[in-house]
Scaffold this motif. Structure first.
Motif, PDB file in Angstrom:
ATOM      1  N   GLY A 288       0.817  -1.212   0.000  1.00 43.20           N
ATOM      2  CA  GLY A 288       0.000   0.000   0.000  1.00 43.20           C
ATOM      3  C   GLY A 288       0.847   1.256   0.000  1.00 43.20           C
ATOM      4  O   GLY A 288       0.527   2.240  -0.685  1.00 43.20           O
ATOM      5  N   LEU A 289       1.944   1.230   0.756  1.00 41.31           N
ATOM      6  CA  LEU A 289       2.834   2.383   0.801  1.00 41.31           C
ATOM      7  C   LEU A 289       3.502   2.607  -0.549  1.00 41.31           C
ATOM      8  O   LEU A 289       3.593   3.737  -1.035  1.00 41.31           O
ATOM      9  CB  LEU A 289       3.884   2.188   1.891  1.00 41.31           C
ATOM     10  CG  LEU A 289       4.825   3.341   2.188  1.00 41.31           C
ATOM     11  CD1 LEU A 289       4.043   4.570   2.615  1.00 41.31           C
ATOM     12  CD2 LEU A 289       5.809   2.940   3.259  1.00 41.31           C
ATOM     13  N   ILE A 290       3.953   1.530  -1.175  1.00 36.23           N
ATOM     14  CA  ILE A 290       4.577   1.654  -2.493  1.00 36.23           C
ATOM     15  C   ILE A 290       3.567   2.152  -3.519  1.00 36.23           C
ATOM     16  O   ILE A 290       3.869   3.017  -4.339  1.00 36.23           O
ATOM     17  CB  ILE A 290       5.186   0.307  -2.923  1.00 36.23           C
ATOM     18  CG1 ILE A 290       6.393  -0.016  -2.049  1.00 36.23           C
ATOM     19  CG2 ILE A 290       5.584   0.332  -4.386  1.00 36.23           C
ATOM     20  CD1 ILE A 290       6.944  -1.404  -2.266  1.00 36.23           C
ATOM     21  N   LYS A 291       2.359   1.613  -3.473  1.00 31.52           N
ATOM     22  CA  LYS A 291       1.341   2.012  -4.441  1.00 31.52           C
ATOM     23  C   LYS A 291       0.954   3.478  -4.249  1.00 31.52           C
ATOM     24  O   LYS A 291       0.802   4.212  -5.237  1.00 31.52           O
ATOM     25  CB  LYS A 291       0.100   1.132  -4.264  1.00 31.52           C
ATOM     26  CG  LYS A 291      -0.998   1.414  -5.249  1.00 31.52           C
ATOM     27  CD  LYS A 291      -2.169   0.485  -5.046  1.00 31.52           C
ATOM     28  CE  LYS A 291      -3.280   0.808  -6.013  1.00 31.52           C
ATOM     29  NZ  LYS A 291      -4.451  -0.052  -5.800  1.00 31.52           N
ATOM     30  N   ARG A 292       0.815   3.904  -3.000  1.00 28.40           N
ATOM     31  CA  ARG A 292       0.442   5.282  -2.735  1.00 28.40           C
ATOM     32  C   ARG A 292       1.535   6.249  -3.163  1.00 28.40           C
ATOM     33  O   ARG A 292       1.256   7.317  -3.702  1.00 28.40           O
ATOM     34  CB  ARG A 292       0.140   5.459  -1.253  1.00 28.40           C
ATOM     35  CG  ARG A 292      -0.423   6.790  -0.887  1.00 28.40           C
ATOM     36  CD  ARG A 292      -0.800   6.850   0.541  1.00 28.40           C
ATOM     37  NE  ARG A 292       0.022   5.895   1.296  1.00 28.40           N
ATOM     38  CZ  ARG A 292      -0.081   5.681   2.597  1.00 28.40           C
ATOM     39  NH1 ARG A 292      -0.956   6.326   3.286  1.00 28.40           N
ATOM     40  NH2 ARG A 292       0.692   4.820   3.208  1.00 28.40           N
TER      41      ARG A 292
END
Length: 62
Positions: free
Chosen positions: A52-56
């Motif tokens: 989620g952090l990478i995608k955000r």
């Protein structure tokens, strides 16, 4: 490289490692249900929070 991207990568790799370790314990039959559940849940939390952090960060224009 941004520190948040590094943190996302580390979390993702820890999650993958935890999920693989859970699978190895399950296949070998050497783990109790509670231990498997703890490793599996922690691995899933780390994996999905890292992803989620990478995608955000990938979708933002920094």
């Amino acid at each position: 490289m941004n520190i948040k991207k590094i943190l996302g990568l580390v979390l993702t790799l820890l999650g993958i490692g935890g999920l693989i370790y859970t699978a190895i314990l399950y296949v070998n039959g050497s783990g109790e249900f509670k231990i498997l559940a703890v490793y599996g849940i922690l691995g899933a939390i780390f994996f999905f929070s890292g992803m989620g952090l990478i995608k955000r960060l990938g979708s933002s224009n920094e």
